[in-house]
Structure formats: C-alpha cells, structure tokens
Write a protein that holds these residues in place. Sequence first.
Motif, PDB file in Angstrom:
ATOM      1  N   CYS A 198       8.559 -22.453 -10.480  1.00 19.84           N
ATOM      2  CA  CYS A 198       7.721 -22.283  -9.292  1.00 19.84           C
ATOM      3  C   CYS A 198       8.583 -22.288  -8.035  1.00 19.84           C
ATOM      4  O   CYS A 198       9.584 -22.991  -7.966  1.00 19.84           O
ATOM      5  CB  CYS A 198       6.718 -23.431  -9.179  1.00 19.84           C
ATOM      6  N   TYR A 235      -2.671 -25.331 -11.508  1.00 16.91           N
ATOM      7  CA  TYR A 235      -2.449 -23.893 -11.610  1.00 16.91           C
ATOM      8  C   TYR A 235      -3.771 -23.142 -11.469  1.00 16.91           C
ATOM      9  O   TYR A 235      -4.819 -23.642 -11.884  1.00 16.91           O
ATOM     10  CB  TYR A 235      -1.808 -23.561 -12.960  1.00 16.91           C
ATOM     11  N   VAL A 238       0.420 -30.830 -10.207  1.00 13.44           N
ATOM     12  CA  VAL A 238       0.385 -29.382  -9.989  1.00 13.44           C
ATOM     13  C   VAL A 238      -0.880 -28.848 -10.640  1.00 13.44           C
ATOM     14  O   VAL A 238      -1.134 -29.107 -11.816  1.00 13.44           O
ATOM     15  CB  VAL A 238       1.628 -28.689 -10.596  1.00 13.44           C
ATOM     16  N   GLU A 264       3.978 -35.921  -8.782  1.00 14.11           N
ATOM     17  CA  GLU A 264       3.469 -34.635  -8.320  1.00 14.11           C
ATOM     18  C   GLU A 264       2.420 -34.154  -9.309  1.00 14.11           C
ATOM     19  O   GLU A 264       2.657 -34.145 -10.513  1.00 14.11           O
ATOM     20  CB  GLU A 264       4.601 -33.616  -8.208  1.00 14.11           C
ATOM     21  N   CYS A 309       4.032 -19.559  -9.417  1.00 11.92           N
ATOM     22  CA  CYS A 309       4.688 -20.018 -10.642  1.00 11.92           C
ATOM     23  C   CYS A 309       4.745 -18.916 -11.688  1.00 11.92           C
ATOM     24  O   CYS A 309       3.782 -18.181 -11.887  1.00 11.92           O
ATOM     25  CB  CYS A 309       3.924 -21.211 -11.227  1.00 11.92           C
ATOM     26  N   ALA A 332      -0.112 -28.205  -5.224  1.00 12.39           N
ATOM     27  CA  ALA A 332       0.385 -29.486  -5.715  1.00 12.39           C
ATOM     28  C   ALA A 332       0.250 -30.534  -4.629  1.00 12.39           C
ATOM     29  O   ALA A 332       0.216 -30.224  -3.439  1.00 12.39           O
ATOM     30  CB  ALA A 332       1.842 -29.363  -6.151  1.00 12.39           C
ATOM     31  N   TYR A 350       2.552 -23.128  -4.361  1.00 14.07           N
ATOM     32  CA  TYR A 350       3.560 -22.525  -5.235  1.00 14.07           C
ATOM     33  C   TYR A 350       3.098 -21.161  -5.741  1.00 14.07           C
ATOM     34  O   TYR A 350       1.903 -20.903  -5.875  1.00 14.07           O
ATOM     35  CB  TYR A 350       3.757 -23.370  -6.499  1.00 14.07           C
TER      36      TYR A 350
END
Length: 178
Positions: free
Chosen positions: A39, A105, A103, A101, A68, A80, A66
């Motif tokens: 990412c 998607y 994340v 973190e 990715c 994130a 991001y």
Amino acid sequence: MLGRRGIAVTLGSLMLVGSSLVWAPAGQATTSEGGSVGCAGRSEGRYDPPLTLLPRPTHVHADVMYTCTLTPGRTVSATASFDSDAPEASCVAVSGGGGTETVRYADGGRSLIVYDSATTVRVAGVPVVIQRGRVTEGRGQGHPAQRTVTGLPGELPTECLTSGLREAGNAVQLEIRP
C-alpha cells in the motif's frame, strides 16, 4: 527555501528512496489474498502533546488513505487508523514507540497490525520512520508488516519553536509479506 517544484522533486525522490527501504514497492506485491499486500498513501497525523524540539512522551494518531495492491492487477483503496504512544517524540525524531494500525480495505477485508519497533533514519535530511510488526488479525494474519512514514522536507515548521506542532501530513507505505 524550496519552491513548489523543488518540494515536488524532493518528495518524488524521497518516495523512491522510501520504496527502497521497504521490501518491495507497492506495485510489485504479487501474491494471493493471504499473501503480500503493498500500500502507498498519505496520512494526517495529530500529536498530543504537540511536538517541540525537546523529546517527550507523545500520543500519535493518524488517519491514512491508501491505495493497495492485493494481487497482480488488483488494487483497492483502503483507509486506516494508526495509534501509538511514543516514549520520546519531537519535531526531529520519534523513537521507540510501536503502535497499532487497523486497515479497512474497500473490498470488505481488514488487517489489524501491531508494530513493536520504530526506527528513525534521515534521508537527504528528511526524517523517515520505519516501523516493523506483525498482522494479528484479518488479511495477512501472522505475516510480518513494515510501515514507512516519510516526513515533509524543508525547514522545521515555526510551530516547533513556539507552541508545538499539533498535526502533519506524511507519505506512508505499508508492506505485508508472507
């Protein structure tokens, strides 16, 4: 002082250097759903208390956007949230602090990453923070992760000399490897 063109050239150069610091550039992450994820994006971080020239314990929170690569030719956007309690943070460097973190998607997947180390290096005078850890839940579970955050070029913001730097934007790369 750098003009807009100089800043753009410097940031471009730093991104190239940053990509060589991580395992592979985001566009080259090439394994299946449970494998590599690469990412690249941008974070907006907040510091409490604000960063000054003197190191002190600081809570860092960042919201990240991001893009990715999950498999060759398959990219998704992601958001994130990153949190860390750094034992010593200043406008010049962040040391020690790990962090977590989460994340999320765009395809519905998620990765929870716990970072247990952070190192600051300087590339052309710009601080680059490299964090290493492991995915503890979700996509890439059990796999090592590395997050590279590149600070902004140029002179220290005036806030570092007065009330303290409360927030900053940074380029961020994330790699999850099998």
